[in-house]
Design an enzyme around this catalytic site. Structure first.
Site, PDB file in Angstrom:
ATOM      1  N   LYS A 182     -10.624  -0.295  -0.776  1.00 12.93           N
ATOM      2  CA  LYS A 182     -10.488  -0.588   0.648  1.00 12.93           C
ATOM      3  C   LYS A 182     -11.811  -0.397   1.387  1.00 12.93           C
ATOM      4  CE  LYS A 182      -7.168   0.499   4.357  1.00 12.93           C
ATOM      5  NZ  LYS A 182      -6.000   1.382   4.667  1.00 12.93           N
TER       6      LYS A 182
ATOM      7  N   CYS B 253      -4.268  -3.352   4.163  1.00 10.68           N
ATOM      8  CA  CYS B 253      -3.815  -2.880   5.466  1.00 10.68           C
ATOM      9  C   CYS B 253      -4.836  -3.132   6.578  1.00 10.68           C
ATOM     10  CB  CYS B 253      -3.461  -1.392   5.360  1.00 10.68           C
ATOM     11  SG  CYS B 253      -2.341  -0.786   6.646  1.00 10.68           S
TER      12      CYS B 253
ATOM     13  N   GLU C 118       0.840  -1.197   0.000  1.00 10.28           N
ATOM     14  CA  GLU C 118       0.000   0.000   0.000  1.00 10.28           C
ATOM     15  C   GLU C 118       0.878   1.252   0.000  1.00 10.28           C
ATOM     16  OE1 GLU C 118      -3.733   1.660   2.678  1.00 10.28           O
ATOM     17  OE2 GLU C 118      -2.006   0.761   3.689  1.00 10.28           O
TER      18      GLU C 118
END
Length: 332
Positions: free
Chosen positions: A132, A165, A60
């Site tokens: 995300k 993440c 990321e």
């Protein structure tokens, strides 16, 4: 540039490389273009060093960095697909690899931008696009993803999904990937060192709870504010760590991955086949198992009524602590 793990392509399965990319210090569009060129160079050099390589993963923020003063400005955002993804696609095609890339995506509807990951195949086609689902609030200003959790075919009999993440801290995200058929979950991250232990823990638990491989890699190095831990990690479907990187920028963590073994475990295991057992509770006593949902949070979440008992007492519910005004449009 160091390396940890395997060097050759297995007869079945595939060889993966996780790049502990140095955290980019990005101040301008020219800096972003520089990172794109560096990523492309890394694809070609890694393939040259590992001729059997089939999947390469970048963390990321490797493309656009973490300049929080500029990261939502028009200059810093990308269109997906767009010129940047075209360059990545050309590199994947030339090196005959699957590539996983991170992009901060301009919202096509004109709203707040998305934190996006893509997979490009060896033919240069974008075969997966993911936004995300769980931005790292209250630090990140990205809009929550609206594409669900897609799954695509990958090398060596794999079914690939990508999370980004903070997504990996939610067991529900990994379970969704597995429920949709993924036997390999890729996690790209830009965490600083404060959560490195939790990151490694959840990589293992996500693998174990879903009988799938997890391939995870974080940015590495220091950007003048935080230190990023690297520590690329490949976990077996039984939750054990197969390969673990260190904290070195530019370390390449490689592993042989055998998706068929995860598939066999899902079909053959009785004990601890928990992704199946979740929906077939107590099948010894009740043929076929109990199917009804016993979980209040699942019901409430599905109905848009999710609320923890202490919700009214929670102190931080917006981004003002990090300078984001409430109700201000952050896309410019």
């Amino acid at each position: 540039m160091g390396s940890s793990g395997s060097m050759v392509k297995p007869i079945s399965g595939f060889l993966a490389a996780l790049i502990q990319y140095p955290v980019p210090v990005v101040e301008s569009r020219a800096d972003i273009d520089k990172q794109i060129k560096q990523i492309i160079k890394t694809i070609h050099s890694t393939k040259a060093g590992y001729p059997g390589l089939e999947l390469i993963v970048f963390p990321e923020y490797s493309t656009q960095g973490l300049n929080t003063k500029k990261w939502t400005t028009e200059e810093f955002l990308c269109t997906v697909p767009g010129p940047e993804t075209d360059l990545f696609a050309e590199a994947c095609k030339e090196s005959e690899v699957y590539g996983v890339f991170s992009l901060m995506e301009r919202n096509p509807d004109g709203g707040e931008p998305y934190n996006t990951a893509i997979i490009i195949d060896p033919q240069g086609e974008m075969i997966l696009k993911y936004r995300k689902l769980n931005p790292w609030v209250p630090v990140e200003p990205w809009k929550a993803g609206d594409l669900g959790l897609p799954v695509c075919d990958g090398p060596g009999g794999s079914k690939l999904a990508v999370c980004i993440c903070h997504d990996g801290m939610f067991p529900e995200v990994a379970r969704e990937a597995a429920y949709k058929g993924a036997n390999v979950l890729i996690r790209i991250s830009g965490y600083s060192t404060q959560v490195s232990e939790q990151w490694m823990l959840t990589n293992r638990s996500n693998a174990w709870q879903n009988l799938m491989y997890t391939l995870s890699v974080n940015l590495a190095g220091y950007d003048g504010v935080f230190y990023y831990f690297g520590e690329g990690q490949v976990c077996n479907f039984d939750g054990t760590t197969l390969v673990q990187g260190h904290r070195n920028p530019w370390e390449i963590v490689t592993a042989e991955v055998y998706p068929e073994l995860a598939d066999q475990a899902r079909l053959g295991w009785g004990l601890e086949n928990n992704i199946y057992n979740l929906g077939s509770r107590g099948y010894v006593a009740t043929p076929g198992g109990v199917k009804e949902n016993p979980y209040t949070f699942v019901k409430d979440l599905a109905e848009g009524k999710y609320k923890v008992p202490w919700e009214d007492e929670i102190k931080v519910k917006d981004g003002t602590i990090y300078g984001y005004p409430v109700k201000k449009t952050i896309h410019s």
